[in-house]
Design a protein around this motif. Sequence first.
Motif, PDB file in Angstrom:
ATOM      1  N   ASP A  48       7.210   8.424  19.286  1.00  0.00           N
ATOM      2  CA  ASP A  48       8.495   8.621  19.944  1.00  0.00           C
ATOM      3  C   ASP A  48       8.665  10.062  20.409  1.00  0.00           C
ATOM      4  OD1 ASP A  48       9.226   5.937  19.476  1.00  0.00           O
ATOM      5  OD2 ASP A  48       9.848   6.454  17.434  1.00  0.00           O
ATOM      6  N   ARG A  49       8.220  11.029  19.599  1.00  0.00           N
ATOM      7  CA  ARG A  49       8.326  12.431  20.010  1.00  0.00           C
ATOM      8  C   ARG A  49       7.511  12.687  21.261  1.00  0.00           C
ATOM      9  NH1 ARG A  49       7.324  13.473  14.547  1.00  0.00           N
ATOM     10  NH2 ARG A  49       5.214  14.160  15.053  1.00  0.00           N
ATOM     11  N   VAL A  50       6.288  12.189  21.288  1.00  0.00           N
ATOM     12  CA  VAL A  50       5.394  12.437  22.422  1.00  0.00           C
ATOM     13  C   VAL A  50       5.948  11.814  23.693  1.00  0.00           C
ATOM     14  CG1 VAL A  50       3.121  11.878  23.358  1.00  0.00           C
ATOM     15  CG2 VAL A  50       3.326  12.760  21.020  1.00  0.00           C
ATOM     16  N   ARG A  51       6.431  10.571  23.625  1.00  0.00           N
ATOM     17  CA  ARG A  51       6.957   9.911  24.815  1.00  0.00           C
ATOM     18  C   ARG A  51       8.173  10.660  25.362  1.00  0.00           C
ATOM     19  NH1 ARG A  51      10.538   6.294  26.814  1.00  0.00           N
ATOM     20  NH2 ARG A  51       9.726   4.734  28.287  1.00  0.00           N
ATOM     21  N   ALA A  52       9.109  11.050  24.467  1.00  0.00           N
ATOM     22  CA  ALA A  52      10.291  11.779  24.921  1.00  0.00           C
ATOM     23  C   ALA A  52       9.913  13.136  25.509  1.00  0.00           C
ATOM     24  CB  ALA A  52      11.262  11.954  23.759  1.00  0.00           C
ATOM     25  N   ALA A  53       8.957  13.836  24.907  1.00  0.00           N
ATOM     26  CA  ALA A  53       8.546  15.145  25.415  1.00  0.00           C
ATOM     27  C   ALA A  53       7.915  15.027  26.796  1.00  0.00           C
ATOM     28  CB  ALA A  53       7.574  15.804  24.440  1.00  0.00           C
ATOM     29  N   VAL A  54       7.084  13.998  27.005  1.00  0.00           N
ATOM     30  CA  VAL A  54       6.443  13.814  28.307  1.00  0.00           C
ATOM     31  C   VAL A  54       7.484  13.488  29.379  1.00  0.00           C
ATOM     32  CG1 VAL A  54       4.876  12.324  29.621  1.00  0.00           C
ATOM     33  CG2 VAL A  54       4.211  13.157  27.356  1.00  0.00           C
ATOM     34  N   VAL A  55       8.391  12.586  29.077  1.00  0.00           N
ATOM     35  CA  VAL A  55       9.415  12.194  30.053  1.00  0.00           C
ATOM     36  C   VAL A  55      10.338  13.364  30.370  1.00  0.00           C
ATOM     37  CG1 VAL A  55      11.408  10.693  30.430  1.00  0.00           C
ATOM     38  CG2 VAL A  55       9.312   9.757  29.433  1.00  0.00           C
ATOM     39  N   ASN A  56      10.786  14.100  29.343  1.00  0.00           N
ATOM     40  CA  ASN A  56      11.695  15.228  29.560  1.00  0.00           C
ATOM     41  C   ASN A  56      11.007  16.435  30.177  1.00  0.00           C
ATOM     42  OD1 ASN A  56      13.996  13.934  28.548  1.00  0.00           O
ATOM     43  ND2 ASN A  56      13.424  14.432  26.438  1.00  0.00           N
ATOM     44  N   SER A  57       9.680  16.408  30.247  1.00  0.00           N
ATOM     45  CA  SER A  57       8.933  17.453  30.956  1.00  0.00           C
ATOM     46  C   SER A  57       8.717  17.092  32.423  1.00  0.00           C
ATOM     47  CB  SER A  57       7.577  17.697  30.273  1.00  0.00           C
ATOM     48  OG  SER A  57       7.753  18.162  28.955  1.00  0.00           O
ATOM     49  N   GLY A  58       9.308  15.987  32.842  1.00  0.00           N
ATOM     50  CA  GLY A  58       9.203  15.586  34.240  1.00  0.00           C
ATOM     51  C   GLY A  58       7.933  14.842  34.586  1.00  0.00           C
ATOM     52  N   ARG A  59       7.255  14.320  33.594  1.00  0.00           N
ATOM     53  CA  ARG A  59       6.004  13.598  33.831  1.00  0.00           C
ATOM     54  C   ARG A  59       6.248  12.100  33.648  1.00  0.00           C
ATOM     55  NH1 ARG A  59       2.070  17.558  35.450  1.00  0.00           N
ATOM     56  NH2 ARG A  59       3.015  19.519  34.751  1.00  0.00           N
ATOM     57  N   GLY A  60       5.462  11.312  34.320  1.00  0.00           N
ATOM     58  CA  GLY A  60       5.590   9.870  34.212  1.00  0.00           C
ATOM     59  C   GLY A  60       4.866   9.328  32.994  1.00  0.00           C
ATOM     60  N   TRP A  61       5.530   8.407  32.299  1.00  0.00           N
ATOM     61  CA  TRP A  61       4.917   7.782  31.115  1.00  0.00           C
ATOM     62  C   TRP A  61       4.396   6.401  31.505  1.00  0.00           C
ATOM     63  CZ3 TRP A  61       3.477   9.456  26.474  1.00  0.00           C
ATOM     64  CH2 TRP A  61       3.127   8.522  25.492  1.00  0.00           C
ATOM     65  N   PRO A  62       3.151   6.087  31.230  1.00  0.00           N
ATOM     66  CA  PRO A  62       2.596   4.784  31.623  1.00  0.00           C
ATOM     67  C   PRO A  62       3.363   3.629  30.955  1.00  0.00           C
ATOM     68  CG  PRO A  62       0.849   6.303  30.954  1.00  0.00           C
ATOM     69  CD  PRO A  62       2.146   6.942  30.567  1.00  0.00           C
ATOM     70  N   ASN A  63       3.872   2.711  31.765  1.00  0.00           N
ATOM     71  CA  ASN A  63       4.620   1.557  31.252  1.00  0.00           C
ATOM     72  C   ASN A  63       3.657   0.409  30.988  1.00  0.00           C
ATOM     73  OD1 ASN A  63       6.871   0.111  30.413  1.00  0.00           O
ATOM     74  ND2 ASN A  63       7.261  -0.698  32.468  1.00  0.00           N
TER      75      ASN A  63
END
Length: 502
Positions: A48-63
Amino acid sequence: MAGLARAWSVALRGVDGQVVEIEAAIGGGLPGIHLVGLPDAALHESKDRVRAAVVNSGRGWPNERIVLALSPATLRKTGSSFDVALACCVLAAGGAVGQQALDRTVLLGELALDGRLRPVRGVLPCLLAARSAGLHRVVVPAATLPEAALVDGLEVFGAETLNEVLGWLAGDVALRRPGAVVAGERAAPPDLGDVMGQTDARNALEVAAAGGHHLLMIGPPGTGKTMLAQRIVGLLPELGPEAALQLAAIRSVAGRLPGDGPLSTVAPFVAPHHSTSMAALIGGGSGTARPGAVSLAHRGVLFLDECPEFGPHLLESLRTPLEEGEVRLARAEGTVRYPARFQLILAANPCPCAPARDRDCICPAQARRRYLGRLSGPLLDRVDLRARMQPVTALTASGDGECTATVRARVLAARAAAAARWSEHGWQTNAEVPGPALRTRFALPRSATRPLDAGLRAGELTARGADRALRVAWTLSDLQGLDRPRRDTVENALYFRDRGAA
């Protein structure tokens, strides 16, 4: 088409690190994150930390379905230091980061939800493990750069945010590099000349510092037991580069490494309270076993004031590290080892009521025996020197005794003589020399060891006690500038073992 990527991080077991290969595979099922490879609770929550950090850094998270595997799979992984490596590995599998940039690069750090890199414990031993594994580049949180600078032979970079790490991997951002190694400032130690009287105890302290011996001081309160113990650090030599780095690694794992000057060459002085727990003294705790006071005192001094007030189980737990110089903490997933080669300084009152004068004692004889009886025979047998403290009878001016600088010069000369004698065998002090070596290769003439033989026949000495008396005799001969102990030197060493009972 499924994406696959690899990244590298380090798992810690005690002060030993092992490089961990992190693999990310994307695709082939319903969206979700699956973490395998024996993660603990903190690491399992990193999804959960990694996904939130990636999204809040403006990067796309693979769905898509994401499988993260940490290898070797049989090694328990603990902590949050894998966050940055997990994030970069997922993005590389999704095509946002080139795999070539991740090759031979170790990534360490915990991620905040907004993408900031938070410092983690154990950066120093992690870097040592990465260097041993042949990896060349390491990215750490910028706050830990002073600690990372202690390891040479690596390209070390510091980042503040996940975006900085990703930009550096893409070749667009230059990360910070560590500066020069900063040695911790050495405060002036308290001076030995401040202690009034106590000639016998001062001599015992000098012998303990010169040979690395353990010391017990017994006397009424207010006679200077704690003052003397605190002044032994000023007599000890500075730590060598290897010992200083090992101590810094222990402090890093324990979270005790100062950020302004992480490399200290001053011998540590650790004085736990008598109410301390077993985990705080020896090491342990829930989850990952952390180093205790005995390891934080590695290559320094562990001082137990009012030692009979410590629980018997605490005192007896010191026997193994005193003999072997390390602590082994067994857990379900394996055994953790921490270095623990320290000098033990014990201080005790003669009885529970602790009057200023022995004639004022109101304790029955049985209470006095029971009080000091908390120090078991096997533990006392491992204590080389015993000193009886006398009540102070006159307030003399400070400076009536020798100062720290004068005594330290003799201690360093004696240590140099011992180091030169034992160097080819790998021993640094007389206290480290095994008993069999003293009795065979460095055996003294029968005329010199006759007092030891008499003590063994009379049952006043154990074989271990005789070996320890021999070590003290070698230290006394070094302080006197002799090539080897004589009979009077051995007798003096035996006298040191009996002083506490006088």
